[in-house]
Enzyme design. Structure first.
Site, short mmCIF file in Angstrom:
data_model
loop_
_atom_site.label_atom_id
_atom_site.label_comp_id
_atom_site.label_asym_id
_atom_site.label_seq_id
_atom_site.Cartn_x
_atom_site.Cartn_y
_atom_site.Cartn_z
N GLY A 1 -2.12 0.60 2.80
CA GLY A 1 -0.91 1.46 2.44
C GLY A 1 -1.18 2.37 1.29
O GLY A 1 -2.22 2.35 0.93
N THR B 1 11.53 -2.27 -6.68
CA THR B 1 12.10 -0.72 -6.53
C THR B 1 13.16 -0.45 -7.55
O THR B 1 14.09 -1.22 -8.00
CB THR B 1 12.47 -0.37 -5.29
OG1 THR B 1 13.25 0.57 -4.83
CG2 THR B 1 13.73 -1.95 -4.87
N TYR C 1 17.85 -3.16 2.03
CA TYR C 1 16.52 -3.01 1.40
C TYR C 1 16.34 -3.52 -0.09
O TYR C 1 15.84 -4.31 -0.36
CB TYR C 1 16.05 -1.59 1.74
CG TYR C 1 14.94 -1.13 0.74
CD1 TYR C 1 13.51 -1.82 1.14
CD2 TYR C 1 14.91 -0.44 -0.29
CE1 TYR C 1 12.42 -1.71 0.37
CE2 TYR C 1 13.90 -0.23 -1.00
CZ TYR C 1 12.57 -0.67 -0.70
OH TYR C 1 11.16 -0.74 -1.41
N1 LIG Z 1 7.25 4.23 -1.43
C1 LIG Z 1 8.06 4.45 -2.35
O1 LIG Z 1 8.59 5.72 -2.76
C2 LIG Z 1 8.45 3.40 -3.28
C3 LIG Z 1 9.40 3.56 -4.10
C4 LIG Z 1 9.83 2.30 -4.86
C5 LIG Z 1 9.02 1.07 -4.79
N2 LIG Z 1 8.06 1.05 -3.63
C6 LIG Z 1 7.53 -0.17 -3.35
O2 LIG Z 1 6.01 -0.13 -3.73
C7 LIG Z 1 5.27 -1.03 -2.82
C8 LIG Z 1 4.21 -0.24 -2.28
O3 LIG Z 1 4.67 0.80 -1.28
P1 LIG Z 1 3.84 2.25 -0.55
O4 LIG Z 1 4.52 3.45 -0.64
O5 LIG Z 1 2.17 1.64 -0.85
O6 LIG Z 1 4.06 1.39 0.89
P2 LIG Z 1 3.27 1.39 2.35
O7 LIG Z 1 2.29 2.70 2.04
O8 LIG Z 1 4.16 1.34 3.14
O9 LIG Z 1 2.38 -0.08 2.17
C9 LIG Z 1 2.82 -0.97 2.34
C10 LIG Z 1 1.68 -1.84 3.20
O10 LIG Z 1 2.09 -3.27 3.25
C11 LIG Z 1 1.80 -3.56 4.64
N3 LIG Z 1 2.78 -4.49 5.10
C12 LIG Z 1 4.06 -4.19 5.78
N4 LIG Z 1 4.60 -5.42 5.94
C13 LIG Z 1 3.63 -6.35 5.77
C14 LIG Z 1 3.51 -7.88 6.00
N5 LIG Z 1 4.84 -8.33 6.64
N6 LIG Z 1 2.69 -8.63 5.36
C15 LIG Z 1 1.52 -7.95 5.19
N7 LIG Z 1 1.51 -6.35 4.80
C16 LIG Z 1 2.52 -5.80 5.38
C17 LIG Z 1 1.77 -2.22 5.38
O11 LIG Z 1 1.03 -2.32 6.44
P3 LIG Z 1 1.52 -1.76 7.92
O12 LIG Z 1 1.76 -0.28 7.23
O13 LIG Z 1 0.03 -1.91 8.89
O14 LIG Z 1 2.48 -2.63 8.33
C18 LIG Z 1 1.26 -1.20 4.43
O15 LIG Z 1 -0.16 -1.34 4.51
C19 LIG Z 1 6.18 -1.73 -1.66
O16 LIG Z 1 6.63 -2.91 -2.28
C20 LIG Z 1 7.70 -0.69 -2.01
O17 LIG Z 1 8.93 -1.45 -1.89
C21 LIG Z 1 7.69 2.05 -3.06
#
Ligand SMILES: NC(=O)c1ccc[n+]([C@@H]2O[C@H](COP(=O)([O-])OP(=O)(O)OC[C@H]3O[C@@H](n4cnc5c(N)ncnc54)[C@H](OP(=O)(O)O)[C@@H]3O)[C@@H](O)[C@H]2O)c1
Length: 303
Positions: free
Chosen positions: A24, A113, A137
């Site tokens: 991710g 988050t 969420y």
């Molecule tokens: N993005 C934002 O703006 C934001 C803001 C606040 C907090 N966050 C938090 O920060 C964290 C990282 O976000 P990110 O932007 O890096 O997200 P991301 O790019 O979507 O990465 C998340 C990863 O988790 C994997 N995943 C999803 N479901 C899973 C499961 N059931 N078991 C194991 N792996 C799983 C995904 O794999 P696949 O794609 O192959 O499913 C992906 O590689 C998350 O916890 C999110 O809630 C994000």
């Protein structure tokens, strides 16, 4: 015979770190930042956090010192329609990880988050402010925080905000910076909301902060995001200014894009906990953006 003075520097021990969600957006930057450690990258196909047996079996066999999980189901509109999946991944998943970590005595880093807050506040939220999530969420993420802290003491629960990174957000199909630059390249009008305020955070900077945090034993809940704040419109304006991109950018309001899913209008986090342990490494968000554009090989201009 003269003896050599003992080298009093502490030699940092190499840690074995399992990174879950390794492909991710944040996972990729964690792998890059922590490359001096022994890393075990685990993609979704290697381990599904909602599968308790698989989590136990994989983590038992890897036996890491630290588990860092970025895994989440974070498409906000889909979470609203699929609360069961949302809770399975965002709440039961972290519980499974915490249980497995407690058995093997590994530190757990779990990401949450800014959306746990309702946005009613006029100043940055600290770890002491009361969460009040507005959508499925956010409720599931808050439940995940509780599951971790209830289950295993050696944890870092990290709330962050507005992530963008080199790998793009896999879960959301590309990050905001790339979307803006793509739209500008297409010459289409771009309307961006000015009444939702956040702190854009480069995942490279977040990974650096995590690398320092896991070297402490000050376990608990932390707000971990860049410094400062802006609206999404101001974020877009800065992207175009730094890259000297011509864009047909205009201001919009959240009400112009009606959604059934409520979101906080203000979700800026204050890194109070990090500052209290002298581990706040963050720079203003505009500097993180400049760094991101540089590492993605964009020509960057003075804004
Ligand atoms: N993005 C934002 O703006 C934001 C803001 C606040 C907090 N966050 C938090 O920060 C964290 C990282 O976000 P990110 O932007 O890096 O997200 P991301 O790019 O979507 O990465 C998340 C990863 O988790 C994997 N995943 C999803 N479901 C899973 C499961 N059931 N078991 C194991 N792996 C799983 C995904 O794999 P696949 O794609 O192959 O499913 C992906 O590689 C998350 O916890 C999110 O809630 C994000």
């Amino acid at each position: 015979m003269a003896t050599r003075p003992k080298d009093k520097r502490r030699v940092a021990r190499i840690m074995k770190i399992a990174i879950i969600g390794a492909n991710g957006q944040l996972g990729v930057d964690l792998r890059r930042t922590l490359s001096a450690e022994t890393l075990v990258p685990l993609a979704h196909c290697d381990l599904d956090v909602s599968n308790s047996e698989q989590v136990a079996q994989v983590l038992d066999s890897v036996s890491p010192d630290v588990v860092i999980s970025t895994a989440a189901f974070h498409k906000v509109e889909e979470c609203e329609k699929e609360p069961e999946t949302s809770f399975a991944v965002n709440a039961t998943g972290p519980r499974n990880l915490a249980l497995a970590c407690s058995r093997i005595n590994a530190v757990l880093v779990h990401f949450s988050t800014d959306y746990v807050f309702d946005g009613g506040q006029q100043q940055p939220y600290t770890e002491l402010d009361l969460p009040h999530p507005l959508n499925v969420y956010a409720v599931s993420k808050l439940a995940g925080e509780g599951m971790v802290s209830l289950t295993w003491s050696r944890h870092f629960v990290v709330r962050t905000c507005g992530l963008y990174g080199v790998a793009g957000s896999k879960g959301k199909g590309g990050n905001f910076v790339e979307t803006m630059l793509k739209k500008a390249g297409q010459g289409v009008p771009i309307r961006v909301v000015h009444d939702q305020v956040l702190t854009p955070t480069f995942t490279g900077d977040l990974a650096e902060a995590i690398s320092r945090l896991i070297r402490s034993e000050a376990y608990g809940l932390y707000h971990v995001s860049a410094e400062g704040q802006c609206s999404w419109y101001e974020f877009a304006r800065e992207i175009f200014a730094l890259t000297a991109t011509e864009a047909r950018l205009t201001i919009a309001n959240a009400a112009d894009f009606p959604s059934k899913v409520p979101r906080p209008h203000y979700s800026v986090l204050e890194n109070k906990g990090l500052k209290s342990i002298s581990r706040n490494v963050f720079r203003p968000w505009k500097e993180g953006l400049r760094e991101y554009l540089t590492v993605t090989n964009r020509e960057v201009f003075a804004a």
